[in-house]
Design an enzyme around this catalytic site. Structure first.
Site, PDB file in Angstrom:
ATOM      1  N   GLY A  88     -29.991  68.315  10.728  1.00 26.81           N
ATOM      2  CA  GLY A  88     -30.120  66.953  11.512  1.00 26.81           C
ATOM      3  C   GLY A  88     -28.642  66.369  11.877  1.00 26.81           C
ATOM      4  O   GLY A  88     -28.538  65.684  12.837  1.00 26.81           O
ATOM      5  N   GLU A 118     -24.099  62.854   7.037  1.00 25.62           N
ATOM      6  CA  GLU A 118     -25.597  63.228   7.204  1.00 25.62           C
ATOM      7  C   GLU A 118     -26.175  62.317   8.398  1.00 25.62           C
ATOM      8  O   GLU A 118     -25.426  61.292   8.996  1.00 25.62           O
ATOM      9  CB  GLU A 118     -26.192  62.545   5.978  1.00 25.62           C
ATOM     10  CG  GLU A 118     -26.030  62.945   4.671  1.00 25.62           C
ATOM     11  CD  GLU A 118     -27.418  63.209   3.983  1.00 25.62           C
ATOM     12  OE1 GLU A 118     -28.470  63.408   4.369  1.00 25.62           O
ATOM     13  OE2 GLU A 118     -27.561  62.544   2.539  1.00 25.62           O
ATOM     14  N   ASP A 119     -27.462  62.785   8.865  1.00 23.14           N
ATOM     15  CA  ASP A 119     -27.991  62.122  10.058  1.00 23.14           C
ATOM     16  C   ASP A 119     -28.321  60.712   9.696  1.00 23.14           C
ATOM     17  O   ASP A 119     -28.059  59.670  10.313  1.00 23.14           O
ATOM     18  CB  ASP A 119     -28.922  62.950  10.760  1.00 23.14           C
ATOM     19  CG  ASP A 119     -30.120  63.410   9.569  1.00 23.14           C
ATOM     20  OD1 ASP A 119     -29.814  63.234   8.461  1.00 23.14           O
ATOM     21  OD2 ASP A 119     -30.941  63.895  10.134  1.00 23.14           O
ATOM     22  N   LYS A 164     -31.634  53.794   6.018  1.00 16.49           N
ATOM     23  CA  LYS A 164     -32.735  52.981   6.226  1.00 16.49           C
ATOM     24  C   LYS A 164     -33.125  52.501   4.772  1.00 16.49           C
ATOM     25  O   LYS A 164     -33.780  53.136   3.819  1.00 16.49           O
ATOM     26  CB  LYS A 164     -34.049  53.976   6.227  1.00 16.49           C
ATOM     27  CG  LYS A 164     -34.936  54.012   7.535  1.00 16.49           C
ATOM     28  CD  LYS A 164     -36.207  54.962   7.610  1.00 16.49           C
ATOM     29  CE  LYS A 164     -36.112  55.651   8.749  1.00 16.49           C
ATOM     30  NZ  LYS A 164     -37.311  56.829   8.557  1.00 16.49           N
ATOM     31  N   ARG A 166     -34.541  67.006  18.865  1.00 18.04           N
ATOM     32  CA  ARG A 166     -33.200  67.082  18.494  1.00 18.04           C
ATOM     33  C   ARG A 166     -32.217  67.170  19.474  1.00 18.04           C
ATOM     34  O   ARG A 166     -31.132  66.594  19.420  1.00 18.04           O
ATOM     35  CB  ARG A 166     -32.763  68.347  17.698  1.00 18.04           C
ATOM     36  CG  ARG A 166     -33.600  68.310  16.315  1.00 18.04           C
ATOM     37  CD  ARG A 166     -32.959  69.720  15.621  1.00 18.04           C
ATOM     38  NE  ARG A 166     -33.761  70.340  14.492  1.00 18.04           N
ATOM     39  CZ  ARG A 166     -33.940  69.487  13.215  1.00 18.04           C
ATOM     40  NH1 ARG A 166     -33.135  68.422  12.933  1.00 18.04           N
ATOM     41  NH2 ARG A 166     -34.394  70.021  12.061  1.00 18.04           N
ATOM     42  N   ASP A 209     -32.633  58.081   3.760  1.00 19.46           N
ATOM     43  CA  ASP A 209     -34.059  57.431   3.571  1.00 19.46           C
ATOM     44  C   ASP A 209     -34.302  57.069   2.425  1.00 19.46           C
ATOM     45  O   ASP A 209     -33.688  55.958   1.919  1.00 19.46           O
ATOM     46  CB  ASP A 209     -34.987  58.214   4.516  1.00 19.46           C
ATOM     47  CG  ASP A 209     -36.360  57.867   4.674  1.00 19.46           C
ATOM     48  OD1 ASP A 209     -36.329  56.698   4.812  1.00 19.46           O
ATOM     49  OD2 ASP A 209     -37.395  58.643   4.671  1.00 19.46           O
TER      50      ASP A 209
HETATM   51  P1  5GP Z   1     -34.292  61.141   2.255  1.00 18.72           P
HETATM   52  O1  5GP Z   1     -33.790  62.632   1.347  1.00 18.72           O
HETATM   53  O2  5GP Z   1     -33.000  60.215   2.163  1.00 18.72           O
HETATM   54  O3  5GP Z   1     -35.593  60.754   2.082  1.00 18.72           O
HETATM   55  O4  5GP Z   1     -34.194  61.892   3.618  1.00 18.72           O
HETATM   56  C1  5GP Z   1     -33.292  62.593   4.240  1.00 18.72           C
HETATM   57  C2  5GP Z   1     -33.565  63.580   5.264  1.00 18.72           C
HETATM   58  O5  5GP Z   1     -34.902  63.269   5.798  1.00 18.72           O
HETATM   59  C3  5GP Z   1     -32.943  63.236   6.536  1.00 18.72           C
HETATM   60  O6  5GP Z   1     -31.658  64.124   6.306  1.00 18.72           O
HETATM   61  C4  5GP Z   1     -33.862  63.427   7.555  1.00 18.72           C
HETATM   62  O7  5GP Z   1     -33.581  64.957   7.871  1.00 18.72           O
HETATM   63  C5  5GP Z   1     -35.114  63.062   7.294  1.00 18.72           C
HETATM   64  N1  5GP Z   1     -35.529  61.992   7.628  1.00 18.72           N
HETATM   65  C6  5GP Z   1     -35.685  60.563   6.904  1.00 18.72           C
HETATM   66  N2  5GP Z   1     -36.139  59.535   7.605  1.00 18.72           N
HETATM   67  C7  5GP Z   1     -36.041  60.169   9.066  1.00 18.72           C
HETATM   68  C8  5GP Z   1     -36.480  59.766  10.424  1.00 18.72           C
HETATM   69  O8  5GP Z   1     -36.761  58.571  10.566  1.00 18.72           O
HETATM   70  N3  5GP Z   1     -36.419  60.700  11.309  1.00 18.72           N
HETATM   71  C9  5GP Z   1     -36.104  61.937  11.205  1.00 18.72           C
HETATM   72  N4  5GP Z   1     -36.181  62.738  12.205  1.00 18.72           N
HETATM   73  N5  5GP Z   1     -35.951  62.343   9.915  1.00 18.72           N
HETATM   74  C10 5GP Z   1     -35.756  61.608   9.131  1.00 18.72           C
END
Ligand code: 5GP
Length: 176
Positions: free
Chosen positions: A44, A99-100, A131, A165, A103
């Site tokens: 991402g 990081e993109d 987020k 993407r 979450d």
């Molecule tokens: P985490 O481990 O913080 O829950 O998630 C991280 C990863 O989940 C991010 O690097 C991304 O790839 C994916 N992700 C989380 N939220 C989103 C979102 O709103 N859209 C997209 N496309 N990917 C997300």
């Protein structure tokens, strides 16, 4: 693109570019004399990282780490798998994780743990999107592009089942 989804624009490419300039100034202030290892989290972050490093006018090194946590859905599985580690030795380096989106924080938490176990000199996090309402692990975001609501976003490197993407801006994905 896909008739079953509706894309609602959230940030244009111009808005993203101008925020990245501001982030680059902050990063320069902290890292201009430390040659950081900028570690992009695949897939991402590839667009963000490419734009960010071109705003940095001091020595940096680049590498990638690849992890999987989401599978094909929109919810984290809660388990993170290391798919590919950086080629560069991270021991003793000042690592700036790129990081993109953060979450739940589970991915970042996992990578932080992995890096610390390798004996890095320091680890900081630069995330284009944050987020915070969804956080399940405490994760400090040192350089944050934008805070986003609890919606699924795509574009600018972020996907939904590997689609979108390539979109230049970031949109909220609505509907199924
Ligand atoms: P985490 O481990 O913080 O829950 O998630 C991280 C990863 O989940 C991010 O690097 C991304 O790839 C994916 N992700 C989380 N939220 C989103 C979102 O709103 N859209 C997209 N496309 N990917 C997300």
């Amino acid at each position: 693109m896909d008739s079953t989804h509706r894309l609602v624009p959230l940030f244009t490419s111009q808005q993203i570019a101008s925020r990245i300039s501001e982030l680059a100034a902050e990063i320069k202030r902290d890292y201009h004399d430390r040659c950081p290892l900028m570690l992009g989290v695949l897939k991402g972050s590839f667009v963000f990282l490419a734009d960010l490093v071109r705003q940095l006018d001091f020595p940096v090194e680049l590498d990638f780490i690849r992890v999987a946590s989401y599978g094909a859905g929109q919810e984290t599985s809660g388990r993170v798998k290391l798919l590919s580690e950086p080629v560069a030795a991270v021991e003793g380096r000042h690592v700036l994780l790129v990081e993109d989106i953060v979450d739940s924080g589970i991915t970042t938490d996992f990578i932080n743990g992995w890096l610390k176990a390798k004996g890095t000199a320091s680890v900081k996090l630069c995330a284009l999107l944050d987020k915070p309402s969804r956080r399940r692990r405490e994760v400090g975001v040192d350089y944050r592009g934008f805070v986003v609501p609890d919606r699924f976003v795509v574009g600018y490197g972020l996907d939904m089942d590997e689609k979108y993407r390539n979109l230049p801006g970031i949109s909220v994905l609505n509907g199924e």
